[in-house]
Design a protein around this motif. Structure first.
Motif, PDB file in Angstrom:
ATOM      1  N   HIS A  52       4.646   3.167   7.519  1.00  0.00           N
ATOM      2  CA  HIS A  52       4.977   2.288   6.655  1.00  0.00           C
ATOM      3  C   HIS A  52       4.617   2.052   4.778  1.00  0.00           C
ATOM      4  N   CYS A  53       3.508   2.268   4.565  1.00  0.00           N
ATOM      5  CA  CYS A  53       2.749   2.875   3.137  1.00  0.00           C
ATOM      6  C   CYS A  53       4.227   3.214   2.278  1.00  0.00           C
ATOM      7  N   ALA A  54       4.554   4.478   3.311  1.00  0.00           N
ATOM      8  CA  ALA A  54       5.797   4.850   2.407  1.00  0.00           C
ATOM      9  C   ALA A  54       6.665   3.847   1.954  1.00  0.00           C
ATOM     10  N   GLU A  55       7.570   2.877   2.789  1.00  0.00           N
ATOM     11  CA  GLU A  55       8.089   2.373   2.793  1.00  0.00           C
ATOM     12  C   GLU A  55       8.564   1.623   2.076  1.00  0.00           C
ATOM     13  N   ILE A  56       7.418   0.400   1.636  1.00  0.00           N
ATOM     14  CA  ILE A  56       6.992  -0.535   0.642  1.00  0.00           C
ATOM     15  C   ILE A  56       7.394   0.212  -0.571  1.00  0.00           C
ATOM     16  N   VAL A  57       7.435   1.426  -1.019  1.00  0.00           N
ATOM     17  CA  VAL A  57       7.818   1.979  -2.241  1.00  0.00           C
ATOM     18  C   VAL A  57       8.999   2.253  -2.079  1.00  0.00           C
ATOM     19  N   GLY A  90       3.740  -2.605  -8.756  1.00  0.00           N
ATOM     20  CA  GLY A  90       2.912  -3.145  -7.431  1.00  0.00           C
ATOM     21  C   GLY A  90       3.469  -2.580  -6.465  1.00  0.00           C
ATOM     22  N   ALA A  91       4.510  -2.465  -5.752  1.00  0.00           N
ATOM     23  CA  ALA A  91       4.577  -1.459  -4.353  1.00  0.00           C
ATOM     24  C   ALA A  91       3.918  -0.606  -4.786  1.00  0.00           C
ATOM     25  N   ARG A  92       3.873   0.876  -4.968  1.00  0.00           N
ATOM     26  CA  ARG A  92       2.747   1.474  -5.750  1.00  0.00           C
ATOM     27  C   ARG A  92       2.083   1.551  -5.596  1.00  0.00           C
ATOM     28  N   LEU A  93       0.915   0.694  -6.427  1.00  0.00           N
ATOM     29  CA  LEU A  93      -0.138   0.031  -6.626  1.00  0.00           C
ATOM     30  C   LEU A  93      -0.721   0.014  -5.224  1.00  0.00           C
ATOM     31  N   LEU A  94      -0.093  -1.195  -4.590  1.00  0.00           N
ATOM     32  CA  LEU A  94      -0.405  -1.452  -3.359  1.00  0.00           C
ATOM     33  C   LEU A  94      -0.642  -0.300  -2.253  1.00  0.00           C
ATOM     34  N   ALA A  95       0.197   0.546  -1.795  1.00  0.00           N
ATOM     35  CA  ALA A  95       1.010   1.546  -0.751  1.00  0.00           C
ATOM     36  C   ALA A  95      -0.497   2.540  -0.980  1.00  0.00           C
ATOM     37  N   ASP A  96      -1.103   2.562  -2.805  1.00  0.00           N
ATOM     38  CA  ASP A  96      -2.320   3.482  -2.574  1.00  0.00           C
ATOM     39  C   ASP A  96      -3.488   2.958  -1.650  1.00  0.00           C
ATOM     40  N   ARG A 142       2.633  -3.059   8.020  1.00  0.00           N
ATOM     41  CA  ARG A 142       3.957  -3.100   8.158  1.00  0.00           C
ATOM     42  C   ARG A 142       4.698  -4.256   7.764  1.00  0.00           C
ATOM     43  N   ARG A 143       3.747  -5.594   7.487  1.00  0.00           N
ATOM     44  CA  ARG A 143       4.036  -6.801   6.924  1.00  0.00           C
ATOM     45  C   ARG A 143       4.955  -6.515   5.872  1.00  0.00           C
ATOM     46  N   MET A 144       4.718  -6.039   4.900  1.00  0.00           N
ATOM     47  CA  MET A 144       4.574  -6.068   3.801  1.00  0.00           C
ATOM     48  C   MET A 144       6.298  -4.817   3.569  1.00  0.00           C
ATOM     49  N   ALA A 145       6.205  -3.597   4.221  1.00  0.00           N
ATOM     50  CA  ALA A 145       7.079  -2.934   4.116  1.00  0.00           C
ATOM     51  C   ALA A 145       9.238  -3.858   4.480  1.00  0.00           C
ATOM     52  N   HIS A 146       8.667  -4.422   5.985  1.00  0.00           N
ATOM     53  CA  HIS A 146      10.070  -5.123   6.448  1.00  0.00           C
ATOM     54  C   HIS A 146       9.927  -6.977   5.182  1.00  0.00           C
ATOM     55  N   GLU A 147       8.654  -6.928   4.844  1.00  0.00           N
ATOM     56  CA  GLU A 147       9.719  -8.187   3.787  1.00  0.00           C
ATOM     57  C   GLU A 147      10.257  -7.366   2.611  1.00  0.00           C
ATOM     58  N   THR A 148       9.255  -6.309   1.942  1.00  0.00           N
ATOM     59  CA  THR A 148      10.169  -5.468   1.008  1.00  0.00           C
ATOM     60  C   THR A 148      12.181  -4.905   1.693  1.00  0.00           C
ATOM     61  N   VAL A 149      11.985  -5.043   2.864  1.00  0.00           N
ATOM     62  CA  VAL A 149      13.359  -4.991   2.947  1.00  0.00           C
ATOM     63  C   VAL A 149      14.371  -6.070   3.117  1.00  0.00           C
ATOM     64  N   MET A 150      13.466  -6.709   4.006  1.00  0.00           N
ATOM     65  CA  MET A 150      15.158  -7.528   3.336  1.00  0.00           C
ATOM     66  C   MET A 150      14.293  -8.925   2.187  1.00  0.00           C
ATOM     67  N   HIS A 151      13.713  -8.662   1.887  1.00  0.00           N
ATOM     68  CA  HIS A 151      14.534  -9.168  -0.330  1.00  0.00           C
ATOM     69  C   HIS A 151      14.886  -7.659  -1.189  1.00  0.00           C
ATOM     70  N   ARG A 152      14.974  -7.442  -0.074  1.00  0.00           N
ATOM     71  CA  ARG A 152      16.153  -6.177  -1.275  1.00  0.00           C
ATOM     72  C   ARG A 152      17.401  -6.538  -0.548  1.00  0.00           C
TER      73      ARG A 152
END
Length: 265
Positions: A10-15, A95-101, A126-136
């Motif tokens: 999930h962390c990797a998927e955010i980025v 910001g995505a990389r900062l969050l994942a780190d 998990r939530r931010m991974a899928h939030e990023t998927v859907m806003h993509r």
């Protein structure tokens, strides 16, 4: 290939998803284009909202917050921007990389505030991974770009949606959803482009006292068949059911009623 996703995934998927979104933007991109799936926003506002959401969660996890920080930056979004598409894409991925780190540094079991039961960074990863998927997806729909999602990510995205939507607390937040409950009210969703081992079938059961779901192939009052990514867009409210993409059998009115009440905010 392992079909499940863990905390590190999930962390990797955010980025990864932020980078994919950023790749849609170039010098010709109009940041003032309206977002059809988020009609109150233009593209700049969509990107700003997502980037601020990443930073909001990063602050919360880093500080081990016991209550939510102010949400003004991710809710109050000016329509105008002086930034270039390239600058906004770079800011988003930063910001995505900062969050994942920060999520990795905290670990999955740190104790923090979460809006729904969990109390750990697992929820936000998990939530931010899928939030990023859907806003993509929102950005791709705006720009007329292709949108596809890796199978295990799409499966996890749909599972999370089902899990969150069936929590008893949802009736407190959305009391109108009680109107969905009733005898004989079941919905089945089947992904047509996945192998049998993916078990890409979801049964939504509205016949009891709570909203319930399970991964199973069972007869239902209404059934929807479509490719996995298209199911994702339908259930997350990014695509209408009345297109040739979806093969609908049974009570189409129940499907529309359910979709209207479980819109993802």
């Amino acid at each position: 290939m392992d079909a499940t996703m863990d905390y590190d995934d999930h962390c990797a998927e955010i980025v990864h998803q932020a980078e994919l979104l950023g790749a849609h933007l170039d010098a010709s991109t109009s940041l003032t284009a309206s977002v059809p799936s988020c009609p109150d926003w233009n593209l700049a506002q969509l990107l700003r909202h997502l980037g601020e959401a990443h930073r909001w969660v990063e602050d919360l996890v880093r500080t081990r917050a016991t209550e939510p920080p102010p949400e003004t930056a991710l809710r109050v979004l000016p329509r105008d921007t002086t930034e270039t598409p390239a600058a906004l894409a770079a800011w988003l991925t930063e910001g995505a990389r900062l969050l994942a780190d920060t999520l990795r540094a905290a670990g999955p079991d740190a104790r923090i505030w979460t809006p729904l039961p969990s109390g750990s960074p697992r929820f936000f990863a998990r939530r931010m991974a899928h939030e990023t998927v859907m806003h993509r997806a929102d950005a791709a729909l705006t720009l007329g770009a292709d949108f596809t999602v890796e199978q295990r990510v799409a499966l996890d995205c749909l599972d999370e949606w089902m899990e969150l939507g069936s929590l008893p607390e949802m009736f407190d937040h959305h009391p109108d959803r009680r109107a969905l409950l009733g005898p004989g009210r079941t919905l089945h969703f089947h992904a047509t482009d996945t192998p049998p081992e993916a078990a890409a079938d979801w049964l939504v059961d509205l016949t009891g006292d709570t909203l319930a779901w399970r991964r199973t192939q069972e007869p239902a009052a209404v059934s929807v068949r479509a490719p996995l990514t298209d199911l994702l867009l339908l259930i997350y409210g990014r695509a209408p059911a009345d297109t040739g993409t979806y093969e609908i059998t049974g009570d189409a009115e129940l499907l529309e009623f359910w979709l209207s009440r479980v819109l993802f905010g």
